[in-house]
Design a protein around this motif. Structure first.
Motif, short mmCIF file in Angstrom:
data_model
loop_
_atom_site.label_atom_id
_atom_site.label_comp_id
_atom_site.label_asym_id
_atom_site.label_seq_id
_atom_site.Cartn_x
_atom_site.Cartn_y
_atom_site.Cartn_z
N UNK A 623 0.82 -1.20 0.00
CA UNK A 623 0.00 0.00 0.00
C UNK A 623 0.85 1.25 0.00
N UNK A 624 0.21 2.41 -0.04
CA UNK A 624 0.91 3.69 -0.12
C UNK A 624 1.80 3.94 1.10
N UNK A 625 1.48 3.32 2.24
CA UNK A 625 2.30 3.51 3.43
C UNK A 625 3.73 3.01 3.20
N UNK A 626 3.87 1.97 2.40
CA UNK A 626 5.20 1.41 2.12
C UNK A 626 5.77 1.94 0.81
N UNK A 627 4.91 2.28 -0.12
CA UNK A 627 5.40 2.78 -1.39
C UNK A 627 4.31 2.76 -2.44
N UNK A 628 4.19 3.84 -3.21
CA UNK A 628 3.21 3.91 -4.29
C UNK A 628 3.72 3.12 -5.50
N UNK A 629 2.82 2.74 -6.41
CA UNK A 629 3.29 2.13 -7.66
C UNK A 629 4.20 3.09 -8.41
N UNK A 630 5.30 2.57 -8.96
CA UNK A 630 6.28 3.42 -9.65
C UNK A 630 6.92 2.63 -10.77
N UNK A 631 7.57 3.33 -11.69
CA UNK A 631 8.20 2.64 -12.80
C UNK A 631 9.43 1.87 -12.33
N UNK A 632 9.99 1.05 -13.20
CA UNK A 632 11.08 0.16 -12.81
C UNK A 632 12.30 0.92 -12.32
N UNK A 633 12.63 2.03 -12.98
CA UNK A 633 13.81 2.79 -12.59
C UNK A 633 13.65 3.37 -11.19
N UNK A 634 12.46 3.93 -10.89
CA UNK A 634 12.21 4.49 -9.56
C UNK A 634 12.22 3.39 -8.51
N UNK A 635 11.60 2.24 -8.83
CA UNK A 635 11.56 1.14 -7.87
C UNK A 635 12.97 0.65 -7.55
N UNK A 636 13.77 0.53 -8.59
CA UNK A 636 15.14 0.05 -8.39
C UNK A 636 15.93 1.03 -7.52
N UNK A 637 15.79 2.31 -7.81
CA UNK A 637 16.52 3.33 -7.04
C UNK A 637 16.06 3.39 -5.59
N UNK A 638 14.74 3.18 -5.37
CA UNK A 638 14.17 3.32 -4.03
C UNK A 638 14.29 2.06 -3.19
N UNK A 639 14.12 0.90 -3.80
CA UNK A 639 14.01 -0.32 -3.00
C UNK A 639 15.07 -1.38 -3.28
N UNK A 640 15.64 -1.40 -4.46
CA UNK A 640 16.62 -2.43 -4.77
C UNK A 640 18.01 -2.02 -4.30
N UNK A 641 18.41 -0.79 -4.59
CA UNK A 641 19.73 -0.31 -4.20
C UNK A 641 19.71 0.45 -2.88
N UNK A 642 18.56 0.41 -2.20
CA UNK A 642 18.45 1.11 -0.92
C UNK A 642 17.61 0.24 0.01
N UNK A 643 18.09 -0.07 1.18
CA UNK A 643 17.38 -0.95 2.09
C UNK A 643 16.08 -0.30 2.56
N UNK A 644 15.05 -1.13 2.69
CA UNK A 644 13.78 -0.63 3.21
C UNK A 644 13.90 -0.40 4.70
N UNK A 645 13.51 0.77 5.18
CA UNK A 645 13.62 1.09 6.61
C UNK A 645 12.27 1.03 7.28
#
Length: 645
Positions: A623-645
């Motif tokens: 849900x939006x509390x954890x993250x809104x839907x985003x394109x692959x580049x944004x998802x990668x920058x936000x969640x793949x190369x950065x740990x979820x806090x």
């Protein structure tokens, strides 16, 4: 016409000769009649496949195949004998074979035709005359459970007789050709036989005429109810519109039954057919010189009426027609109630073309279904919806080619470790003219026009390709969740296609989770059960989406082996102010835990909602509390190369 026969000269004497029936050629005119017979059979039985098979010494081939959507059999397809095919058994036992569902039959659940999705079968042998062997079979197959009624099986037997009459004619004409070669020497001996042959040919002509009359009836009338069909409806309505007086109004009432599949599932198809027959009898009592009634689809009827005044004159007919449905049906000690919806269009206000008026009445019926009313008149709002749907359909056809479709990704968060362990792939459409079109506006259109197959392949390719890149980067297991359509499930190659894609992108099967809805299970319960089982055997996870919103959700947990439950967002949205939603959410999580299922809460938007599902030991959040839907580049920058806090 051309006929070829192999003559065994060594055995020809004054009274005997051999005809090799395998060399007899069916002429084009006769083949075309057979083809029309198959197309009509498929339409009347509402089954995707009707075939005429021809048997050879070591194989059996598709000689003619109905030109219907979803038919995987092509002319000249062949299969070696000895593998226990449906048709092989019909030929061997020389009698009818009727299998409503091979998956439920221990004798047939490994039949080769199941690979093509064909689980229902009904077939009869086609024989040459005079014990000269079997030509093959005429049969019907379906990719869902199908109990072929006695009426349809009787009709199939009529067509069997007609085709065997054709075979008799071919055989006799071939025999006649051979006899003519000996005519000079045997004129006296053959005279009586030629007379007999002529009598047989005349009889076959009479039989053919009778068959043509039967075909003409079924071309224009529904065999179950005896009501005129769509073709007759359009012709009649066109005539009414053409011959009507200038002040006359013509009303078109489109009547549709709701949830009729649940009646077939609960009581059986025979009871369902009986209910439709009773309903047609009730509706026929409304017929007069100004009123015409037709059955144009499985559970859809159209009533047309001419009258001299405006809308008020039609309300009595609307009330009577709806009353035919609302009055309970008593069948075999069952009292069955069938809900219905109706849409009404009127000429000349809504148009003066037959097909247009029927389409507009159908659109009004759809509006009636969606808003829960008993009936709805076509109006400007309905026209706007039709225009919008037409505009969406026309632009959707080119959306893939013009690269207007894309995927967004929304994170799936493990609530205990707070780690992003996957994502749901969400389809998006941006059109230069229409802007961003919500999925709920175009997915249903794509399913109606069949485009969902290409779109579904695009989603699978894009999501799995992207996931393969991320899977190599993250230090833990990562999964992608993808929604699938009922049309994809019905594709016989769907399982193999998914397996091929996983192999292509070098992804383990456990990295893929396919989300299905209750609507898919309602439409294709038997195929869904088979497909889910095969996908899970590959290691793919299956998720039941929007759990808790459907009336049969709990029963599906009993019927199917799911891996994941997704709590619908409607429960999460009101957690803080609605005690009932809190208790339901607790119950769903508890059910999932008891069944060793992973539970996902979707639509989490606040810290209090997050705290609640964590406390109840829900596994994943979305849900939006954890993250809104985003394109692959944004998802990668936000969640793949950065740990979820």
């Amino acid at each position: 016409m051309t006929y070829t026969a192999a003559i065994n000269q060594s055995k020809v004497d004054d009274s005997t000769f051999d005809i090799d029936t395998s060399k007899i050629i069916v002429p084009n005119e006769m083949f075309d009649n057979w083809q029309q017979t198959l197309d009509l059979l498929s339409e009347l039985a509402n089954t995707p496949v009707a075939l005429i098979m021809r048997v050879h010494k070591a194989s059996i081939e598709v000689f003619a195949s109905s030109r219907t959507s979803g038919n995987p059999y092509k002319k000249h397809d062949s299969e070696n004998l000895g593998h226990g095919l449906y048709c092989e058994t019909v030929i061997h036992e020389a009698k009818e074979l009727h299998i409503p569902n091979a998956l439920k039959d221990d004798l047939w659940n490994n039949n080769p035709d199941i690979k093509l999705g064909m689980i229902a079968y009904c077939g009869l042998p086609l024989r040459w005359p005079n014990q000269k062997g079997t030509f093959g079979t005429i049969c019907m197959l379906d990719n869902k459970e199908h109990v072929y009624t006695e009426k349809f099986r009787s009709l199939l037997a009529r067509f069997q007789s007609a085709i065997e009459s054709n075979l008799m004619t071919l055989y006799q004409q071939t025999k006649l050709q051979i006899q003519n070669q000996e005519l000079e020497r045997k004129v006296q001996l053959r005279t009586q036989e030629l007379v007999e042959l002529s009598e047989k040919l005349i009889k076959e002509i009479e039989n053919s005429a009778l068959t043509e009359t039967t075909l003409e009836y079924h071309k224009n009338y529904d065999p179950l109810t005896g009501l005129p069909n769509r073709i007759t409806l359009i012709n009649t309505l066109s005539s009414m519109l053409e011959k009507g007086k200038p002040k006359d109004k013509v009303s078109v009432l489109y009547l549709g039954l709701r949830n009729f599949k649940s009646i077939n599932d609960s009581y059986g198809y025979l009871i369902g057919d009986k209910a439709l027959a009773i309903l047609s009898q009730r509706l026929q009592k409304l017929i007069n010189k100004n009123t015409f009634i037709s059955r144009i689809a499985g559970v859809e009827f159209v009533i047309i009426q001419t009258h001299a005044s405006a809308k008020n004159a039609v309300f009595e007919l609307i009330e009577s027609a709806l009353g035919c449905c609302s009055t309970p049906f008593t069948i075999n000690d069952f009292n069955i109630t069938i809900p219905s919806s109706m849409g009404i269009s009127q000429a000349p206000n809504d148009g003066i073309e037959a097909i247009s008026l029927i389409q507009k009445a159908s659109a009004a019926m759809t509006i009636s279904k969606s808003n829960g009313s008993s009936h709805s008149f076509f109006n400007q709002h309905t026209q706007q919806n039709l225009n919008l749907r037409s505009q969406l359909e026309s632009r959707l056809m080119d959306a893939l080619n013009k690269n207007e479709l894309s995927l967004n990704y929304q994170p799936l968060v493990h609530l205990k470790t707070q780690r992003v362990v996957g994502a749901e792939a969400l389809l998006r459409w941006h059109n230069p003219v229409l802007g961003n079109v919500p999925p709920d506006k175009f997915i249903s259109l794509a399913e109606r026009n069949g485009q969902i197959i290409d779109i579904g392949n695009f989603v699978l390719h894009t999501a799995l390709s992207q996931t393969a890149k991320w899977y190599k980067t993250v230090e833990h297991d990562f999964k992608i969740a993808i929604n699938i359509s009922p049309l994809q499930i019905r594709n016989p190659r769907f399982i193999d296609h998914v397996a091929d894609l996983l192999k292509l992108y070098q992804l383990p099967a456990t990295a893929l989770e396919l989300e299905i809805t209750e609507g898919l299970l309602l439409q294709d319960e038997h195929i869904a059960h088979f497909t889910i089982q095969k996908l899970q055997q590959l290691g793919i996870k299956i998720s039941l989406d929007d759990f808790g919103t459907g009336y049969s959700s709990l029963s599906y947990l009993q019927k199917y082996s799911f891996n994941t439950l997704k709590i619908d967002r409607c429960f999460i949205k009101k957690l803080e102010e609605n005690k009932q939603d809190r208790e339901l959410t607790k119950t769903i999580i508890a059910i999932g835990k008891k069944l060793n299922l992973e539970v996902i809460a979707e639509g989490v938007e606040t810290i209090n909602q997050d705290a609640f599902i964590r406390k109840e030991r829900c596994d994943l959040g979305q849900g939006y509390f954890y993250g809104k839907p985003m394109n692959a580049e944004q998802f990668e920058r936000t969640f793949i190369h950065k740990k979820c806090t």
